[in-house]
Write a protein that holds these residues in place. Structure first.
Motif, PDB file in Angstrom:
ATOM      1  N   LYS A  42       0.833  -1.203   0.000  1.00 22.80           N
ATOM      2  CA  LYS A  42       0.000   0.000   0.000  1.00 22.80           C
ATOM      3  C   LYS A  42       0.868   1.255   0.000  1.00 22.80           C
ATOM      4  O   LYS A  42       1.960   1.266   0.571  1.00 22.80           O
ATOM      5  N   PRO A  43       0.362   2.334  -0.633  1.00 21.84           N
ATOM      6  CA  PRO A  43       1.174   3.560  -0.737  1.00 21.84           C
ATOM      7  C   PRO A  43       1.627   4.111   0.611  1.00 21.84           C
ATOM      8  O   PRO A  43       2.755   4.590   0.735  1.00 21.84           O
ATOM      9  N   HIS A  44       0.748   4.064   1.631  1.00 24.63           N
ATOM     10  CA  HIS A  44       1.145   4.649   2.914  1.00 24.63           C
ATOM     11  C   HIS A  44       2.258   3.843   3.572  1.00 24.63           C
ATOM     12  O   HIS A  44       3.074   4.389   4.327  1.00 24.63           O
ATOM     13  N   VAL A  45       2.325   2.533   3.299  1.00 22.80           N
ATOM     14  CA  VAL A  45       3.410   1.703   3.834  1.00 22.80           C
ATOM     15  C   VAL A  45       4.720   2.063   3.138  1.00 22.80           C
ATOM     16  O   VAL A  45       5.770   2.187   3.779  1.00 22.80           O
ATOM     17  N   LYS A  46       4.665   2.240   1.821  1.00 20.20           N
ATOM     18  CA  LYS A  46       5.858   2.649   1.075  1.00 20.20           C
ATOM     19  C   LYS A  46       6.357   4.011   1.558  1.00 20.20           C
ATOM     20  O   LYS A  46       7.568   4.224   1.730  1.00 20.20           O
ATOM     21  N   LEU A  47       5.423   4.920   1.785  1.00 20.45           N
ATOM     22  CA  LEU A  47       5.800   6.253   2.249  1.00 20.45           C
ATOM     23  C   LEU A  47       6.457   6.194   3.616  1.00 20.45           C
ATOM     24  O   LEU A  47       7.487   6.836   3.858  1.00 20.45           O
ATOM     25  N   GLN A  48       5.880   5.409   4.532  1.00 19.19           N
ATOM     26  CA  GLN A  48       6.434   5.318   5.873  1.00 19.19           C
ATOM     27  C   GLN A  48       7.831   4.722   5.858  1.00 19.19           C
ATOM     28  O   GLN A  48       8.705   5.126   6.632  1.00 19.19           O
ATOM     29  N   LEU A  49       8.060   3.755   4.968  1.00 24.75           N
ATOM     30  CA  LEU A  49       9.400   3.177   4.852  1.00 24.75           C
ATOM     31  C   LEU A  49      10.407   4.244   4.431  1.00 24.75           C
ATOM     32  O   LEU A  49      11.512   4.335   4.983  1.00 24.75           O
ATOM     33  N   LYS A  50      10.030   5.061   3.464  1.00 23.42           N
ATOM     34  CA  LYS A  50      10.941   6.106   2.997  1.00 23.42           C
ATOM     35  C   LYS A  50      11.194   7.146   4.088  1.00 23.42           C
ATOM     36  O   LYS A  50      12.321   7.629   4.258  1.00 23.42           O
ATOM     37  N   VAL A  51      10.146   7.480   4.830  1.00 27.17           N
ATOM     38  CA  VAL A  51      10.306   8.425   5.938  1.00 27.17           C
ATOM     39  C   VAL A  51      11.310   7.875   6.949  1.00 27.17           C
ATOM     40  O   VAL A  51      12.203   8.593   7.425  1.00 27.17           O
ATOM     41  N   SER A  52      11.178   6.597   7.281  1.00 27.51           N
ATOM     42  CA  SER A  52      12.065   5.978   8.262  1.00 27.51           C
ATOM     43  C   SER A  52      13.492   5.901   7.747  1.00 27.51           C
ATOM     44  O   SER A  52      14.446   6.161   8.488  1.00 27.51           O
ATOM     45  N   CYS A  53      13.659   5.539   6.479  1.00 21.56           N
ATOM     46  CA  CYS A  53      15.002   5.448   5.906  1.00 21.56           C
ATOM     47  C   CYS A  53      15.676   6.817   5.848  1.00 21.56           C
ATOM     48  O   CYS A  53      16.877   6.950   6.131  1.00 21.56           O
ATOM     49  N   ALA A  54      14.904   7.837   5.486  1.00 20.93           N
ATOM     50  CA  ALA A  54      15.464   9.194   5.438  1.00 20.93           C
ATOM     51  C   ALA A  54      15.883   9.661   6.831  1.00 20.93           C
ATOM     52  O   ALA A  54      16.931  10.300   6.997  1.00 20.93           O
ATOM     53  N   GLU A  55      15.070   9.327   7.835  1.00 23.00           N
ATOM     54  CA  GLU A  55      15.429   9.697   9.208  1.00 23.00           C
ATOM     55  C   GLU A  55      16.701   8.966   9.643  1.00 23.00           C
ATOM     56  O   GLU A  55      17.569   9.551  10.313  1.00 23.00           O
ATOM     57  N   ALA A  56      16.819   7.693   9.278  1.00 24.50           N
ATOM     58  CA  ALA A  56      18.016   6.925   9.633  1.00 24.50           C
ATOM     59  C   ALA A  56      19.259   7.535   8.981  1.00 24.50           C
ATOM     60  O   ALA A  56      20.312   7.677   9.629  1.00 24.50           O
ATOM     61  N   LEU A  57      19.166   7.905   7.717  1.00 29.73           N
ATOM     62  CA  LEU A  57      20.300   8.534   7.043  1.00 29.73           C
ATOM     63  C   LEU A  57      20.648   9.871   7.689  1.00 29.73           C
ATOM     64  O   LEU A  57      21.834  10.227   7.810  1.00 29.73           O
ATOM     65  N   TRP A  58      19.636  10.607   8.099  1.00 24.48           N
ATOM     66  CA  TRP A  58      19.859  11.889   8.779  1.00 24.48           C
ATOM     67  C   TRP A  58      20.683  11.668  10.047  1.00 24.48           C
ATOM     68  O   TRP A  58      21.707  12.332  10.274  1.00 24.48           O
ATOM     69  N   MET A  59      20.269  10.712  10.880  1.00 20.66           N
ATOM     70  CA  MET A  59      20.961  10.479  12.143  1.00 20.66           C
ATOM     71  C   MET A  59      22.349   9.868  11.939  1.00 20.66           C
ATOM     72  O   MET A  59      23.265  10.116  12.711  1.00 20.66           O
ATOM     73  N   LEU A  60      22.495   9.076  10.891  1.00 13.56           N
ATOM     74  CA  LEU A  60      23.808   8.504  10.602  1.00 13.56           C
ATOM     75  C   LEU A  60      24.783   9.570  10.106  1.00 13.56           C
ATOM     76  O   LEU A  60      25.985   9.513  10.395  1.00 13.56           O
TER      77      LEU A  60
END
Length: 623
Positions: free
Chosen positions: A369-387
């Motif tokens: 579902k689109p909202h699941v794909k979006l949430q994954l990208k949000v989480s990955c972007a946050e992880a890259l930010w903190m890294l």
């Protein structure tokens, strides 16, 4: 620590030996025979339960030892009390009986101790027997040893279920631990101290079910609220397990695990380094870029001839088969100048990465579902930010995976949390580049399409978006890249000068800070940039900034001094007006900033030297 080093069988053998000694002492008792007989019955029950625990301990494939050690240690103390009291009832001389008086009250106290031990052992045995738990195998009753702290009993029960229970019970227990950890820091500490991290990591790594992995990742996320607890997860070899799950799991699991990566990297620099060492950045960028370039690729393919399509397919197949890692220089050459279409080799890179990062779940991911794909990208972007935050090495790794181009594209196309997280990642990378010349030259050279795409989006946010939340990071990023722009790139400076007159004082101050990096002596092109800033009419809004708070005054005054020093003989600076402003600057701030005081003195001296009609008696500077 000594008891922790013993084998669990050795821990259990001591109270069993004590129970046998108590039984012998009961048989030899001459006084208080009725009470001693009752002690013998209680001790027999304990002995039987201890032997049952031994059988479980020697046959169970996975054993949660923490409550066993705590309870067995308490049982041993009570058996020692029983042995001491019963031995006093043995036949002895009149004088000895007078000295060692035994009363019925002593036995009543002992009975209470032994009953508590029996209750503890019953509770302990219920953990090993799912059918006696009463709630889908999870024991919710309280052990007497933890009567003053019921959370401890629950934590023991949940951890034991995760380690030894059936899958549905393990999922429920992990969710219960996640809920407890969310409540307060004390619960988190109990869970960590009682060994809850290792079973949660095991549940996460097993991949027995997505629900189990999500429950385990959520519990670990709730626990990872400070450096100490994150370090515990790291010490339990949690980082490789987390990276492994991130690389090949269903999308919902990957999303939760990426959030865990972000939380751990945020709180602990050791975790941040370990994640990078385990190469977590590549799967994060791959997941973030999923479907990001699809539309651009369709447009490009629609313009290709049949011969071109055949060639592109060959290139993609060749890229997918190639396993060797290309150097950063060769990767840079894969890009064409930035536009709405991207080169075939770049697309092949992302296609290869998508198949690598979780090929077992590729079809599931495409149908998600689109909202699941979006949430994954949000989480990955946050992880890259903190890294990337505070790490030159991690920032370099992100740019080496062509993450910059992906981040720029998402900043352009997306909104909300995903756009913000991508922008903050870019900001951290630019901050790292500001402090490291090698990274700056490698990732933000002037002919790099990725760098141009990033700068285009930063300037678009500064000019066209009315949101300080987005504009301030964009302004900081452009300032961090000040030393990468040649003198002819005057179009970068104009939007920053415009923001000097912004009604939001924080925005105006950030613009002054960024412009200061263009005009400061550390910038090789400070003379040219200073003249450009003045030509964009920066002086009037800069004067207004001097009337703001101490923070805005400090940075506004710094920029004004740089402009005065590097402006040359031009009258566009309005030297008389600037000199008056410098002389009238708030003196209360200058004693606290000796470097600024010296800078102001230099600027006044320069204006007096190169511009006729100016004079100063309040500050002097001798070069």
């Amino acid at each position: 620590m000594a008891s922790e080093e013993k084998r669990i069988e050795d821990e259990l053998s001591y109270p069993i030996l004590l129970s046998e000694r108590v039984r012998s002492a009961v048989d030899e008792a001459e006084s208080f025979k009725l009470e001693c007989s009752e002690v013998g019955k209680q001790v027999d029950r304990l002995s039987q339960m201890l032997r049952t625990v031994v059988r479980f301990a020697t046959t169970a494939p996975f054993l949660y030892e923490r409550p066993i050690r705590r309870i067995v240690a308490e049982v041993s103390k009570n058996l020692e009390r029983a042995l001491t009291l019963v031995r006093k009832c043995k036949r002895q001389s009149v004088l000895r009986r007078v000295v060692t008086i035994t009363s019925a009250h002593d036995f009543r106290k002992l009975f209470n101790f032994l009953e508590s031990s029996v209750g503890d052992m019953k509770w302990l045995l219920s953990i090993f027997d799912p059918d006696s738990g009463g709630n889908n195998g999870i024991v919710l009753s309280l052990a007497p040893i933890a009567s003053n702290d019921p959370i401890l009993s629950w934590v023991w029960s949940f951890i034991a279920t995760i380690q030894m229970g059936q899958l549905p019970d393990r999922v429920e227990a992990a969710n219960e631990l996640a809920s407890l950890a969310q409540d307060n820091d004390r619960n988190k500490k109990i869970i960590v101290d009682e060994g809850g991290v290792s079973p949660l990591l095991k549940l996460l790594k097993e991949g027995s079910s997505p629900d189990a992995q999500i429950a385990a990742a959520t519990a670990l996320y709730n626990l990872a609220s400070d450096q100490e607890k994150v370090r515990t997860i790291v010490n339990e070899v949690g980082v490789p397990a987390i990276v492994l799950v991130l690389g090949d799991s269903p999308m919902k699991v990957q999303s939760r695990v990426a959030t865990l990566v972000a939380r751990m990297a945020e709180h602990d620099s050791v975790a941040q380094e370990d994640f990078a060492r385990e190469n977590v950045i590549r799967p994060l960028v791959t997941l973030l870029s999923f479907e990001t370039f699809v539309e651009d690729r369709k447009i490009e393919l629609g313009k290709q001839s049949i011969h071109s399509l055949v060639q592109i397919n060959k290139e993609m197949e060749k890229s997918t088969l190639t396993k060797s890692k290309p150097s950063s220089n060769s990767r840079e050459s894969n890009f064409t100048p930035y536009s709405n279409s991207y080169s075939s080799s770049s697309y092949a890179y992302y296609a290869e990465g998508s198949s690598r990062g979780g090929h077992n779940h590729r079809k599931e991911r495409e149908n998600e579902k689109p909202h699941v794909k979006l949430q994954l990208k949000v989480s990955c972007a946050e992880a890259l930010w903190m890294l990337a935050r505070g790490s030159v090495l991690n920032s370099r790794r992100i740019t080496e995976t062509k993450g910059l181009l992906c981040l720029a594209k998402l900043v352009e196309k997306e909104q909300g949390e995903l756009q913000f997280n991508c922008l903050m990642t870019i900001m951290e990378i630019t901050v790292a580049a500001e402090s490291n010349a090698d990274l700056r030259r490698a990732a933000f050279k002037t002919n790099s399409p990725a760098a141009k795409a990033v700068v285009d989006q930063l300037l678009r946010l500064i000019k066209d978006v009315d949101s300080p939340t987005l504009q301030i990071p964009a302004i900081r990023s452009v300032g961090s890249l000040a030393r990468t722009f040649p003198a002819r790139e005057t179009w970068v400076i104009g939007p920053l000068v415009t923001q000097l007159s912004h009604k939001n004082l924080d925005m105006a101050t950030e613009a002054a800070i960024s412009l200061g990096k263009f005009a400061c002596p550390d910038n090789f092109l400070c003379m040219e940039h200073s003249k450009t800033i003045i030509e964009f009419n920066a002086i009037p809004p800069l004067m207004k900034l001097l009337r703001g708070n101490e923070h805005s005054q400090l940075h506004g005054l710094t920029l004004l001094c740089y402009l005065a020093l590097h402006s040359g003989n031009t009258n566009a600076l309005e030297p008389t007006r600037v000199l008056t402003a410098l002389e009238g600057a708030d003196r209360s701030a200058l004693p606290q900033h000796p470097k600024l005081r010296e800078l102001v003195a230099k600027a006044i001296y320069h204006l007096n030297l190169y511009h006729t009609g100016g004079h100063s008696q309040r500050l002097t500077y001798v070069p």
